[in-house]
Scaffold this motif. Structure first.
Motif, PDB file in Angstrom:
ATOM      1  N   SER A   1       0.797  -2.136 -11.840  1.00 18.28           N
ATOM      2  CA  SER A   1       0.762  -0.953 -10.984  1.00 18.28           C
ATOM      3  C   SER A   1       0.803  -1.463  -9.549  1.00 18.28           C
ATOM      4  CB  SER A   1      -0.499  -0.122 -11.235  1.00 18.28           C
ATOM      5  OG  SER A   1      -1.651  -0.873 -10.946  1.00 18.28           O
ATOM      6  N   GLN A   2       1.293  -0.623  -8.658  1.00 16.55           N
ATOM      7  CA  GLN A   2       1.387  -1.027  -7.255  1.00 16.55           C
ATOM      8  C   GLN A   2       0.839   0.076  -6.374  1.00 16.55           C
ATOM      9  OE1 GLN A   2       5.069  -2.810  -6.109  1.00 16.55           O
ATOM     10  NE2 GLN A   2       4.637  -2.686  -3.944  1.00 16.55           N
ATOM     11  N   ALA A   3      -0.028  -0.315  -5.460  1.00 18.05           N
ATOM     12  CA  ALA A   3      -0.585   0.633  -4.490  1.00 18.05           C
ATOM     13  C   ALA A   3       0.522   1.071  -3.534  1.00 18.05           C
ATOM     14  CB  ALA A   3      -1.724  -0.032  -3.722  1.00 18.05           C
ATOM     15  N   PRO A   4       0.346   2.198  -2.894  1.00 16.64           N
ATOM     16  CA  PRO A   4       1.371   2.657  -1.944  1.00 16.64           C
ATOM     17  C   PRO A   4       1.616   1.634  -0.824  1.00 16.64           C
ATOM     18  CG  PRO A   4      -0.248   4.384  -2.354  1.00 16.64           C
ATOM     19  CD  PRO A   4      -0.766   3.140  -2.994  1.00 16.64           C
ATOM     20  N   ASP A   5       2.856   1.596  -0.345  1.00 14.76           N
ATOM     21  CA  ASP A   5       3.197   0.725   0.775  1.00 14.76           C
ATOM     22  C   ASP A   5       2.455   1.197   2.023  1.00 14.76           C
ATOM     23  OD1 ASP A   5       4.926  -0.467  -0.994  1.00 14.76           O
ATOM     24  OD2 ASP A   5       6.735   0.424  -0.143  1.00 14.76           O
ATOM     25  N   SER A   6       2.233   0.278   2.970  1.00 11.60           N
ATOM     26  CA  SER A   6       1.578   0.660   4.219  1.00 11.60           C
ATOM     27  C   SER A   6       2.504   0.347   5.395  1.00 11.60           C
ATOM     28  CB  SER A   6       0.241  -0.062   4.370  1.00 11.60           C
ATOM     29  OG  SER A   6       0.439  -1.456   4.361  1.00 11.60           O
ATOM     30  N   PHE A   7       2.527   1.251   6.341  1.00 13.92           N
ATOM     31  CA  PHE A   7       3.379   1.107   7.517  1.00 13.92           C
ATOM     32  C   PHE A   7       2.535   0.641   8.692  1.00 13.92           C
ATOM     33  CE2 PHE A   7       5.411   2.890  11.350  1.00 13.92           C
ATOM     34  CZ  PHE A   7       6.623   2.218  11.265  1.00 13.92           C
ATOM     35  N   ASN A   8       2.991  -0.418   9.362  1.00 12.08           N
ATOM     36  CA  ASN A   8       2.307  -0.950  10.532  1.00 12.08           C
ATOM     37  C   ASN A   8       3.039  -0.423  11.764  1.00 12.08           C
ATOM     38  OD1 ASN A   8       1.473  -2.537  12.743  1.00 12.08           O
ATOM     39  ND2 ASN A   8       0.977  -4.247  11.384  1.00 12.08           N
ATOM     40  N   ARG A   9       2.418   0.498  12.491  1.00 14.31           N
ATOM     41  CA  ARG A   9       3.075   1.131  13.645  1.00 14.31           C
ATOM     42  C   ARG A   9       3.354   0.144  14.777  1.00 14.31           C
ATOM     43  NH1 ARG A   9       3.375   6.541  13.189  1.00 14.31           N
ATOM     44  NH2 ARG A   9       1.956   7.547  11.734  1.00 14.31           N
TER      45      ARG A   9
ATOM     46  N   THR B   1       4.118  -3.089  14.591  1.00 16.92           N
ATOM     47  CA  THR B   1       5.248  -3.998  14.328  1.00 16.92           C
ATOM     48  C   THR B   1       6.474  -3.256  13.811  1.00 16.92           C
ATOM     49  OG1 THR B   1       4.559  -4.422  12.048  1.00 16.92           O
ATOM     50  CG2 THR B   1       3.701  -5.902  13.761  1.00 16.92           C
ATOM     51  N   GLY B   2       6.258  -2.008  13.344  1.00 14.79           N
ATOM     52  CA  GLY B   2       7.377  -1.230  12.816  1.00 14.79           C
ATOM     53  C   GLY B   2       7.829  -1.698  11.440  1.00 14.79           C
TER      54      GLY B   2
END
Length: 137
Positions: A27-35, A37-38
């Motif tokens: 299973s994979q946790a949701p991706d995370s966006f780093n504002r 670094t974009g």
């Protein structure tokens, strides 16, 4: 042991003997966006099973075209067979959205294939644990 139990034991051994691929179910946790670094970092993965399996393309499923984002993709269906005796940690259920990665196979073209779980079947009279998946590449 009943006659049915004897037949099932033999069938499960035969099904397991045909499992020549090696897979990792996770299973994979949701991706995370780093504002700042974009960039997007993939979510953490939790391995639920790693071991032998049989990965089989579903012959009737030739693939259907669909659109994901702004890109055309073809969904091809596969059935992944795990040993009937496989026990998963925790709740022990395979849920849609989990993934199966082919890590080794006599067919080298399958190595690295990532399949998305769409469902699983359960039965006390099955010879293998069958998981329905699709290739979303």
């Amino acid at each position: 042991m009943t006659t049915l139990d004897t037949v099932l034991t033999a069938g499960r051994a035969a099904a397991e003997a045909r499992m020549r691929d090696t897979v990792r179910l996770y299973s994979q946790a949701p991706d995370s966006f780093n504002r700042s670094t974009g960039t997007t970092a993939p979510g953490a993965q939790t391995t639920l099973y790693s071991g032998k399996a049989r990965v089989k393309a579903i012959a009737a499923a030739t693939g259907r075209e669909t659109e994901a984002g702004e890109r055309e993709i073809v969904l091809r269906e596969y059935e992944v067979h795990l040993p009937w005796s496989t026990v998963l940690p925790g709740a022990g259920r395979v849920l849609p959205g989990m993934r199966v990665e082919v890590t080794a196979s006599p067919d080298a073209r399958m190595v690295g294939l990532i399949l998305w779980v769409t469902g699983a079947t359960f039965s006390d009279q099955s010879t293998a644990w069958r998981i329905r998946t699709e290739d979303r590449s």
